[in-house]
Design a protein around this motif. Structure first.
Motif, PDB file in Angstrom:
ATOM      1  N   LEU A  34      44.693  33.569  42.582  1.00  0.00           N
ATOM      2  CA  LEU A  34      46.087  33.639  42.191  1.00  0.00           C
ATOM      3  C   LEU A  34      46.142  32.444  40.861  1.00  0.00           C
ATOM      4  CD1 LEU A  34      48.976  34.589  42.069  1.00  0.00           C
ATOM      5  CD2 LEU A  34      49.288  32.880  43.863  1.00  0.00           C
ATOM      6  N   TYR A  35      45.633  31.425  41.195  1.00  0.00           N
ATOM      7  CA  TYR A  35      45.970  30.419  39.942  1.00  0.00           C
ATOM      8  C   TYR A  35      45.221  30.987  38.790  1.00  0.00           C
ATOM      9  CZ  TYR A  35      44.978  25.957  37.857  1.00  0.00           C
ATOM     10  OH  TYR A  35      44.754  24.673  37.121  1.00  0.00           O
ATOM     11  N   ARG A  36      43.823  31.511  39.006  1.00  0.00           N
ATOM     12  CA  ARG A  36      43.011  31.798  37.837  1.00  0.00           C
ATOM     13  C   ARG A  36      43.969  32.809  36.756  1.00  0.00           C
ATOM     14  NH1 ARG A  36      38.589  35.207  36.018  1.00  0.00           N
ATOM     15  NH2 ARG A  36      36.754  34.087  35.067  1.00  0.00           N
ATOM     16  N   ALA A  37      44.643  33.882  37.642  1.00  0.00           N
ATOM     17  CA  ALA A  37      45.546  34.920  37.151  1.00  0.00           C
ATOM     18  C   ALA A  37      46.351  34.498  36.352  1.00  0.00           C
ATOM     19  CB  ALA A  37      45.744  35.837  38.185  1.00  0.00           C
ATOM     20  N   LEU A  38      47.375  33.524  36.946  1.00  0.00           N
ATOM     21  CA  LEU A  38      48.513  32.953  36.196  1.00  0.00           C
ATOM     22  C   LEU A  38      47.927  31.892  34.948  1.00  0.00           C
ATOM     23  CD1 LEU A  38      50.115  31.578  39.514  1.00  0.00           C
ATOM     24  CD2 LEU A  38      50.923  33.614  37.893  1.00  0.00           C
ATOM     25  N   GLU A  39      46.772  31.407  35.008  1.00  0.00           N
ATOM     26  CA  GLU A  39      46.446  30.592  33.813  1.00  0.00           C
ATOM     27  C   GLU A  39      45.693  31.301  32.796  1.00  0.00           C
ATOM     28  OE1 GLU A  39      46.563  27.130  33.534  1.00  0.00           O
ATOM     29  OE2 GLU A  39      48.088  27.523  34.921  1.00  0.00           O
ATOM     30  N   THR A  40      45.220  32.526  33.028  1.00  0.00           N
ATOM     31  CA  THR A  40      44.208  33.137  32.130  1.00  0.00           C
ATOM     32  C   THR A  40      44.640  34.676  32.053  1.00  0.00           C
ATOM     33  OG1 THR A  40      42.334  33.953  33.587  1.00  0.00           O
ATOM     34  CG2 THR A  40      42.317  31.566  32.790  1.00  0.00           C
ATOM     35  N   GLY A  41      45.221  35.251  32.938  1.00  0.00           N
ATOM     36  CA  GLY A  41      45.274  36.539  32.908  1.00  0.00           C
ATOM     37  C   GLY A  41      44.181  37.607  33.473  1.00  0.00           C
ATOM     38  N   TYR A  42      43.445  36.833  33.903  1.00  0.00           N
ATOM     39  CA  TYR A  42      41.883  37.460  34.491  1.00  0.00           C
ATOM     40  C   TYR A  42      41.557  36.713  35.766  1.00  0.00           C
ATOM     41  CZ  TYR A  42      40.946  39.090  29.804  1.00  0.00           C
ATOM     42  OH  TYR A  42      41.132  39.629  28.396  1.00  0.00           O
ATOM     43  N   THR A  43      41.296  37.405  36.845  1.00  0.00           N
ATOM     44  CA  THR A  43      40.704  36.783  38.116  1.00  0.00           C
ATOM     45  C   THR A  43      39.619  37.379  38.715  1.00  0.00           C
ATOM     46  OG1 THR A  43      41.660  36.198  40.485  1.00  0.00           O
ATOM     47  CG2 THR A  43      41.792  38.661  39.527  1.00  0.00           C
ATOM     48  N   GLU A  97      38.955  47.828  39.098  1.00  0.00           N
ATOM     49  CA  GLU A  97      38.647  47.056  38.091  1.00  0.00           C
ATOM     50  C   GLU A  97      39.874  46.101  38.120  1.00  0.00           C
ATOM     51  OE1 GLU A  97      35.891  46.715  36.601  1.00  0.00           O
ATOM     52  OE2 GLU A  97      34.869  48.294  37.761  1.00  0.00           O
ATOM     53  N   THR A  98      40.953  46.283  38.577  1.00  0.00           N
ATOM     54  CA  THR A  98      42.256  45.517  38.094  1.00  0.00           C
ATOM     55  C   THR A  98      42.940  45.198  39.528  1.00  0.00           C
ATOM     56  OG1 THR A  98      43.636  47.570  37.832  1.00  0.00           O
ATOM     57  CG2 THR A  98      42.624  46.447  35.775  1.00  0.00           C
ATOM     58  N   THR A  99      43.899  44.274  39.419  1.00  0.00           N
ATOM     59  CA  THR A  99      44.916  43.925  40.769  1.00  0.00           C
ATOM     60  C   THR A  99      46.159  43.739  39.970  1.00  0.00           C
ATOM     61  OG1 THR A  99      45.069  42.726  42.712  1.00  0.00           O
ATOM     62  CG2 THR A  99      44.155  41.598  40.814  1.00  0.00           C
ATOM     63  N   THR A 100      47.097  43.280  40.830  1.00  0.00           N
ATOM     64  CA  THR A 100      48.333  42.706  40.090  1.00  0.00           C
ATOM     65  C   THR A 100      48.625  41.291  40.576  1.00  0.00           C
ATOM     66  OG1 THR A 100      49.796  43.818  41.994  1.00  0.00           O
ATOM     67  CG2 THR A 100      49.112  45.132  39.952  1.00  0.00           C
ATOM     68  N   LEU A 101      49.561  40.693  40.151  1.00  0.00           N
ATOM     69  CA  LEU A 101      50.224  39.436  40.365  1.00  0.00           C
ATOM     70  C   LEU A 101      50.716  39.551  41.859  1.00  0.00           C
ATOM     71  CD1 LEU A 101      51.464  37.598  37.382  1.00  0.00           C
ATOM     72  CD2 LEU A 101      49.581  37.059  38.718  1.00  0.00           C
ATOM     73  N   GLU A 114      49.517  43.734  35.453  1.00  0.00           N
ATOM     74  CA  GLU A 114      47.966  44.042  35.799  1.00  0.00           C
ATOM     75  C   GLU A 114      47.126  42.748  35.475  1.00  0.00           C
ATOM     76  OE1 GLU A 114      45.817  47.616  34.014  1.00  0.00           O
ATOM     77  OE2 GLU A 114      46.441  48.322  35.855  1.00  0.00           O
ATOM     78  N   ILE A 115      46.114  42.596  36.291  1.00  0.00           N
ATOM     79  CA  ILE A 115      45.245  41.543  36.112  1.00  0.00           C
ATOM     80  C   ILE A 115      43.736  42.269  36.219  1.00  0.00           C
ATOM     81  CG2 ILE A 115      44.402  39.505  36.769  1.00  0.00           C
ATOM     82  CD1 ILE A 115      47.115  39.136  35.932  1.00  0.00           C
ATOM     83  N   THR A 116      43.116  42.054  35.133  1.00  0.00           N
ATOM     84  CA  THR A 116      41.624  42.209  35.138  1.00  0.00           C
ATOM     85  C   THR A 116      40.853  41.351  36.076  1.00  0.00           C
ATOM     86  OG1 THR A 116      41.836  43.192  33.002  1.00  0.00           O
ATOM     87  CG2 THR A 116      39.738  43.025  33.705  1.00  0.00           C
ATOM     88  N   LEU A 117      39.861  42.191  36.835  1.00  0.00           N
ATOM     89  CA  LEU A 117      38.660  41.381  37.537  1.00  0.00           C
ATOM     90  C   LEU A 117      37.708  41.213  36.857  1.00  0.00           C
ATOM     91  CD1 LEU A 117      39.005  43.336  40.894  1.00  0.00           C
ATOM     92  CD2 LEU A 117      40.133  41.207  40.211  1.00  0.00           C
ATOM     93  N   ASP A 118      37.290  39.982  36.746  1.00  0.00           N
ATOM     94  CA  ASP A 118      35.785  39.582  35.669  1.00  0.00           C
ATOM     95  C   ASP A 118      34.870  39.724  36.955  1.00  0.00           C
ATOM     96  OD1 ASP A 118      37.042  38.790  33.515  1.00  0.00           O
ATOM     97  OD2 ASP A 118      37.192  36.842  33.865  1.00  0.00           O
ATOM     98  N   GLY A 119      33.610  39.839  36.217  1.00  0.00           N
ATOM     99  CA  GLY A 119      32.464  39.963  37.294  1.00  0.00           C
ATOM    100  C   GLY A 119      32.145  38.571  37.919  1.00  0.00           C
ATOM    101  N   PHE A 120      31.858  38.530  39.107  1.00  0.00           N
ATOM    102  CA  PHE A 120      31.803  37.058  39.712  1.00  0.00           C
ATOM    103  C   PHE A 120      31.455  37.044  41.115  1.00  0.00           C
ATOM    104  CE2 PHE A 120      33.564  33.037  41.822  1.00  0.00           C
ATOM    105  CZ  PHE A 120      33.155  32.183  40.956  1.00  0.00           C
TER     106      PHE A 120
END
Length: 297
Positions: free
Chosen positions: A38-47, A58-62, A86-92
Motif C-alpha cells: 500500500l505504501y509503495r502504491a501511494l508513493e509511486t503509483g506502482y506496487t 497485472e493491476t490492482t486498486t488502491l 488502478e495500480i500497476t504491479l511491478d515484477g518482484f
C-alpha cells in the motif's frame, strides 16, 4: 519459570515462547507486506504482488490494497475517493524468511533475558551462606522480584523477536526494490533518545554510506571551515535497522529524493537544535538523552 527447577521449567517455557514467537513472526510478515504494497502504491503509483505469490492479474486498486491492510491489522476501513485508482504491479520476488536464523536470535534473546537473569540471582544467593533459606521471607521476596524482572525483560525480548520478521521483510525487500532511493526512521509515539535522533535526520539515500547532515557549517570564508557545534552525529544505514526491546519504531523505504521529513521528524530536528545549541559530540548526545528521557511518559 520455577526457580526451584529452573532447567526443566526453563526448557518448557522456552519451547512455549518460541512457538508463540513463530506464530507472531508470520503475522508480522503478513502485516509488513500489506503495508509495503500500500505504501509503495501511494508513493509511486506502482506496487508489488502479494506475499502469497498468487497471480491476480497485472493491476490492482488502491481500495484492494487498503482492504488487505485493514484485514491484516484488524482495523475498520472507511471508503476513500481514490479507492478505484488502478495500480500497476511491478515484477518482484519477495525475500524468504531466514527462519533458522530468526529462531537462533529468539532463543538467545529469550534465554539471556529470562532464565539467565534468574540463574544469575540464584548464583549470587549461593555465594551468601546466610541467604537462600525457604523460611527467609526476605529471600523469598527477592526471588519473586527476580522472577518478575526476568518476566518483564523476556516479554520485551519476545516482542522484539516477533517484530523481527516484518522488519526484516521490509528491509530486505527494499534493498532489492529498484524504485527505492533511500530509507528513513519512523518512531512510535514514545521513542528513546537514539530513535528520536534517527528520526530527526530524515532520509538516508542509497548513494550515501552515512548521512552527516543536519547541523550548520561555518560560512565558506570561515578561516578554518570546521563544523559548528550543534551538529548531529553521522548516521549509517545500518543504524536505521537497530532496534531495542520495547521499540516499536520502523525503518521505511523512500521513493523520492525530495526532502523526506515527517512533521514528527521536523519537530525532533527543531528540538535537537534547541537542546544541543553550543554543544558537540558526547556532550550533545548526553543533553539530548536527558531531554528525551525527561519528556517520555
Amino acid at each position: 519459570m520455577n526457580p526451584h527447577s529452573l532447567e526443566a521449567s526453563g526448557s518448557a517455557w522456552l519451547a512455549w515462547m518460541l512457538a508463540l514467537i513463530r506464530r507472531e513472526r508470520r503475522r508480522s510478515r503478513d502485516q509488513a507486506a500489506a503495508f509495503y504494497r500500500l505504501y509503495r502504491a501511494l508513493e509511486t503509483g506502482y506496487t508489488v504482488p502479494s506475499l502469497s505469490g498468487e497471480y491476480v492479474g497485472e493491476t490492482t486498486t488502491l481500495g484492494e490494497l487498503r482492504e488487505d491492510w485493514a484485514d491484516q491489522t484488524d482495523t475498520i476501513r472507511l471508503p476513500e475517493p481514490d479507492d478505484g485508482e488502478e495500480i500497476t504491479l511491478d515484477g518482484f520476488d519477495w525475500p524468504e524468511e531466514p527462519e533458522e536464523s530468526h529462531d537462533r536470535a529468539a532463543v538467545a534473546s529469550l534465554v539471556s533475558q529470562g532464565p539467565a537473569k534468574v540463574r544469575q540471582h540464584l548464583d549470587q544467593v549461593d555465594d551468601d551462606q546466610d541467604r537462600g533459606r525457604l523460611d527467609d521471607g526476605g529471600f523469598l521476596q527477592e526471588l519473586e522480584d527476580a522472577v518478575d524482572t526476568a518476566g518483564r525483560s523476556s516479554a520485551g525480548a519476545a516482542d522484539r523477536e516477533a517484530l523481527r520478521a516484518g522488519r526484516d521483510l521490509i528491509d530486505q525487500a527494499s534493498k532489492r526494490d529498484r524504485r527505492v532511493v533511500g530509507w528513513a526512521r519512523i518512531t512510535d509515539g514514545n521513542p528513546c533518545a537514539f530513535c528520536a535522533m534517527l528520526a530527526s535526520r530524515g532520509a538516508i539515500y542509497t548513494s550515501q554510506a552515512t548521512a552527516a547532515g543536519g547541523g550548520r557549517r561555518k560560512p565558506k570564508d570561515s578561516p578554518d571551515g570546521r563544523v559548528r557545534a550543534n551538529r548531529r552525529p553521522p548516521v549509517a544505514r545500518e543504524d536505521l535497522t537497530r532496534y531495542h526491546n520495547g521499540c516499536h519504531c520502523q525503518t521505511v523505504p523512500i521513493y523520492s529524493r525530495n526532502a523526506f521529513m515527517t512533521p514528527q521528524a521536523r519537530d525532533f530536528d527543531r528540538q535537537w537544535q534547541e537542546v544541543t545549541r553550543g554543544m558537540t559530540g558526547a556532550e550533545a548526545r548526553r543533553a539530548w538523552r536527558r531531554h528525551i528521557e525527561s519528556s517520555r511518559s
